[in-house]
Write a protein that holds these residues in place. Sequence first.
Motif, PDB file in Angstrom:
ATOM      1  N   HIS A 296      29.004  33.861  38.537  1.00 45.83           N
ATOM      2  CA  HIS A 296      30.218  33.399  37.864  1.00 45.83           C
ATOM      3  C   HIS A 296      31.253  32.805  38.815  1.00 45.83           C
ATOM      4  O   HIS A 296      32.179  32.137  38.371  1.00 45.83           O
ATOM      5  N   GLY A 297      31.068  33.077  40.124  1.00 48.37           N
ATOM      6  CA  GLY A 297      32.028  32.539  41.080  1.00 48.37           C
ATOM      7  C   GLY A 297      31.556  31.278  41.767  1.00 48.37           C
ATOM      8  O   GLY A 297      32.281  30.281  41.825  1.00 48.37           O
ATOM      9  N   LEU A 298      30.302  31.280  42.281  1.00 47.62           N
ATOM     10  CA  LEU A 298      29.846  30.184  43.139  1.00 47.62           C
ATOM     11  C   LEU A 298      28.828  29.256  42.487  1.00 47.62           C
ATOM     12  O   LEU A 298      28.736  28.095  42.877  1.00 47.62           O
ATOM     13  N   GLU A 299      28.054  29.764  41.535  1.00 48.47           N
ATOM     14  CA  GLU A 299      26.971  28.943  40.981  1.00 48.47           C
ATOM     15  C   GLU A 299      27.502  27.658  40.354  1.00 48.47           C
ATOM     16  O   GLU A 299      26.878  26.597  40.464  1.00 48.47           O
ATOM     17  N   GLY A 300      28.643  27.739  39.698  1.00 45.43           N
ATOM     18  CA  GLY A 300      29.186  26.543  39.042  1.00 45.43           C
ATOM     19  C   GLY A 300      30.171  25.774  39.890  1.00 45.43           C
ATOM     20  O   GLY A 300      30.767  24.802  39.415  1.00 45.43           O
ATOM     21  N   LYS A 301      30.337  26.157  41.156  1.00 46.37           N
ATOM     22  CA  LYS A 301      31.296  25.473  42.020  1.00 46.37           C
ATOM     23  C   LYS A 301      30.571  24.437  42.879  1.00 46.37           C
ATOM     24  O   LYS A 301      29.595  24.757  43.557  1.00 46.37           O
ATOM     25  N   ALA A 302      31.048  23.235  42.853  1.00 43.11           N
ATOM     26  CA  ALA A 302      30.441  22.186  43.673  1.00 43.11           C
ATOM     27  C   ALA A 302      30.542  22.564  45.147  1.00 43.11           C
ATOM     28  O   ALA A 302      31.613  22.899  45.648  1.00 43.11           O
ATOM     29  N   GLY A 303      29.427  22.539  45.823  1.00 45.08           N
ATOM     30  CA  GLY A 303      29.409  22.886  47.245  1.00 45.08           C
ATOM     31  C   GLY A 303      29.282  24.368  47.529  1.00 45.08           C
ATOM     32  O   GLY A 303      29.206  24.794  48.687  1.00 45.08           O
ATOM     33  N   GLY A 304      29.257  25.201  46.473  1.00 44.73           N
ATOM     34  CA  GLY A 304      29.093  26.639  46.685  1.00 44.73           C
ATOM     35  C   GLY A 304      30.322  27.266  47.313  1.00 44.73           C
ATOM     36  O   GLY A 304      31.452  26.849  47.077  1.00 44.73           O
ATOM     37  N   GLY A 305      30.115  28.281  48.152  1.00 49.31           N
ATOM     38  CA  GLY A 305      31.252  28.946  48.768  1.00 49.31           C
ATOM     39  C   GLY A 305      30.843  30.175  49.550  1.00 49.31           C
ATOM     40  O   GLY A 305      29.667  30.369  49.879  1.00 49.31           O
ATOM     41  N   LEU A 306      31.822  31.025  49.833  1.00 51.48           N
ATOM     42  CA  LEU A 306      31.644  32.178  50.723  1.00 51.48           C
ATOM     43  C   LEU A 306      31.789  33.478  49.940  1.00 51.48           C
ATOM     44  O   LEU A 306      32.706  33.631  49.128  1.00 51.48           O
ATOM     45  N   ILE A 307      30.874  34.410  50.221  1.00 49.26           N
ATOM     46  CA  ILE A 307      30.980  35.777  49.709  1.00 49.26           C
ATOM     47  C   ILE A 307      31.247  36.684  50.897  1.00 49.26           C
ATOM     48  O   ILE A 307      30.488  36.686  51.876  1.00 49.26           O
ATOM     49  N   GLY A 308      32.336  37.465  50.824  1.00 56.33           N
ATOM     50  CA  GLY A 308      32.666  38.393  51.894  1.00 56.33           C
ATOM     51  C   GLY A 308      32.563  39.828  51.401  1.00 56.33           C
ATOM     52  O   GLY A 308      33.108  40.177  50.355  1.00 56.33           O
ATOM     53  N   ILE A 309      31.852  40.660  52.151  1.00 54.18           N
ATOM     54  CA  ILE A 309      31.704  42.076  51.800  1.00 54.18           C
ATOM     55  C   ILE A 309      32.244  42.901  52.960  1.00 54.18           C
ATOM     56  O   ILE A 309      31.818  42.722  54.105  1.00 54.18           O
ATOM     57  N   THR A 310      33.187  43.798  52.665  1.00 55.71           N
ATOM     58  CA  THR A 310      33.734  44.665  53.711  1.00 55.71           C
ATOM     59  C   THR A 310      33.629  46.116  53.253  1.00 55.71           C
ATOM     60  O   THR A 310      33.658  46.417  52.054  1.00 55.71           O
ATOM     61  N   ALA A 311      33.522  47.014  54.223  1.00 53.68           N
ATOM     62  CA  ALA A 311      33.548  48.457  53.951  1.00 53.68           C
ATOM     63  C   ALA A 311      34.250  49.112  55.128  1.00 53.68           C
ATOM     64  O   ALA A 311      33.828  48.948  56.282  1.00 53.68           O
ATOM     65  N   SER A 312      35.330  49.836  54.838  1.00 54.53           N
ATOM     66  CA  SER A 312      36.122  50.421  55.913  1.00 54.53           C
ATOM     67  C   SER A 312      36.466  51.875  55.602  1.00 54.53           C
ATOM     68  O   SER A 312      36.420  52.314  54.446  1.00 54.53           O
ATOM     69  N   ASP A 313      36.817  52.594  56.656  1.00 55.72           N
ATOM     70  CA  ASP A 313      37.212  53.997  56.531  1.00 55.72           C
ATOM     71  C   ASP A 313      38.691  54.056  56.144  1.00 55.72           C
ATOM     72  O   ASP A 313      39.545  53.535  56.852  1.00 55.72           O
ATOM     73  N   ALA A 314      38.979  54.698  54.995  1.00 60.56           N
ATOM     74  CA  ALA A 314      40.367  54.817  54.539  1.00 60.56           C
ATOM     75  C   ALA A 314      40.688  56.294  54.301  1.00 60.56           C
ATOM     76  O   ALA A 314      40.970  56.720  53.193  1.00 60.56           O
ATOM     77  N   GLY A 315      40.595  57.081  55.347  1.00 58.78           N
ATOM     78  CA  GLY A 315      40.885  58.506  55.242  1.00 58.78           C
ATOM     79  C   GLY A 315      39.818  59.234  54.461  1.00 58.78           C
ATOM     80  O   GLY A 315      38.658  59.300  54.869  1.00 58.78           O
ATOM     81  N   ALA A 316      40.184  59.781  53.305  1.00 57.27           N
ATOM     82  CA  ALA A 316      39.229  60.516  52.475  1.00 57.27           C
ATOM     83  C   ALA A 316      38.323  59.585  51.681  1.00 57.27           C
ATOM     84  O   ALA A 316      37.415  60.056  50.985  1.00 57.27           O
ATOM     85  N   PHE A 317      38.534  58.275  51.777  1.00 53.01           N
ATOM     86  CA  PHE A 317      37.775  57.306  50.991  1.00 53.01           C
ATOM     87  C   PHE A 317      37.079  56.287  51.881  1.00 53.01           C
ATOM     88  O   PHE A 317      37.504  56.033  53.004  1.00 53.01           O
ATOM     89  N   ALA A 318      36.018  55.711  51.335  1.00 48.36           N
ATOM     90  CA  ALA A 318      35.444  54.484  51.882  1.00 48.36           C
ATOM     91  C   ALA A 318      35.951  53.350  50.991  1.00 48.36           C
ATOM     92  O   ALA A 318      35.757  53.387  49.769  1.00 48.36           O
ATOM     93  N   GLU A 319      36.649  52.391  51.567  1.00 45.37           N
ATOM     94  CA  GLU A 319      37.194  51.269  50.788  1.00 45.37           C
ATOM     95  C   GLU A 319      36.274  50.074  50.943  1.00 45.37           C
ATOM     96  O   GLU A 319      36.004  49.634  52.067  1.00 45.37           O
ATOM     97  N   ILE A 320      35.792  49.553  49.825  1.00 48.11           N
ATOM     98  CA  ILE A 320      34.788  48.481  49.817  1.00 48.11           C
ATOM     99  C   ILE A 320      35.348  47.305  49.023  1.00 48.11           C
ATOM    100  O   ILE A 320      35.945  47.496  47.949  1.00 48.11           O
ATOM    101  N   THR A 321      35.173  46.108  49.560  1.00 45.44           N
ATOM    102  CA  THR A 321      35.609  44.918  48.838  1.00 45.44           C
ATOM    103  C   THR A 321      34.471  43.913  48.739  1.00 45.44           C
ATOM    104  O   THR A 321      33.629  43.818  49.635  1.00 45.44           O
ATOM    105  N   VAL A 322      34.445  43.185  47.633  1.00 46.03           N
ATOM    106  CA  VAL A 322      33.536  42.053  47.436  1.00 46.03           C
ATOM    107  C   VAL A 322      34.418  40.875  47.031  1.00 46.03           C
ATOM    108  O   VAL A 322      35.104  40.928  46.005  1.00 46.03           O
TER     109      VAL A 322
END
Length: 395
Positions: A296-322
């Motif tokens: 839904h993000g890149l397939e319909g975009k001309a030229g495609g794009g970038l997917i960034g995945i991060t996972a970091s230590d946030a104290g009592a949590f693991a914080e993950i972003t896509v």
Amino acid sequence: MLSLATQTILIIAILTISVAVVCYLGFRILRASRDLGTDADRATYETLHRVSQAAPHFTAGLQAEGASRAARHLRDVLGCEGLAITSTTAVLALDGPLADSGGPGSAELEHHAAQAVRAARTQVVRGGGVDGVYAPILVRGNAVGTVVALAPRANAGLVRATSEVAAWVAAQLGLAELDESRALLMEAEVRALRAQISPHFIYNSLNAIASFINTDPQRARTLVVEFADFTRYSFRRHGDFTTLAEELQAIDRYLLLEKARFGDRIRVSLSIAPEVLSTVIPFLSLQPLVENAVRHGLEGKAGGGLIGITASDAGAFAEITVEDDGLGIDPKALRAVLAGTADGVHVGLRNVDVRLRQLYGDGQGLVVDTAPGAGTLITLRIPKFQPGYDAGPPA
């Protein structure tokens, strides 16, 4: 021989010491009494303690083993000489001298319990030197069994207390049903995510592999292995949880297969803190987010794009972003998706959000920042320490 003065001094000393000891003991007794509270306080504490001991034995529902373990504690709460717990058809537990002997037999208990179940109200049966109070256990208005108190003479207090205990048992059974329903719902949501993966992704992946059979057989063989490993992980039958490391491995295979279709139109950036790789996460909680970014993000975009995945230590949590820099989502449409009122679009987002809220509380769902043409950033926070949640064997 001691002089009169000396004797007087000794007597005074003894009296002084005696008074001090009496005062000390009185102080200790008074303090202990204050610590324990009044008789009513102690009785309340004892009742709460007993019901807390009985509660875990109903987590599996109204079963013979759990009922037998709970019966002793509930008899102590009622202070009766015998207690039985029945289902709608059989005696599940008996405790106390009047239950073991001298009281009604199993056939009589089952007969009177069946009458209380049909009437859906507490009944008192007198006779034979033993009274029985039969209180139905009503779960959502339906009688599923009874609590039976046996005593030489059943007074109004015992009748009311038995009814209250039956209502408490019903509440525990209701909680057990909710836990079971929650588990079934989570299983259904995982099946929905698997179904989402299968038709769209499998068809496109097989087409991509087929396109390399003649031009690049080695790459075709590599993609077949990656495809087999990814589908084996996605359709595994054990466990509702996995580790972040395993899910990222599956995502890597998924993106390799998608790159076979899109080539350089899809670029990937990873930033993963090693210390959170062992964090236990819900199975298929990240892969659908990445698939959403591709479809839904890149397939319909001309030229495609970038997917960034991060996972970091946030104290009592693991914080993950896509994150993707694709087409984005209209905020109004996103609200409808997360509320479950939009069909067929971004199903993965909705299912993952619901599962996270069920597991960790309403405050731990997905956080989505997006707008049309501005890409999408999805953030989730997973507790690093989750007693009772097991990732199971590696896929």
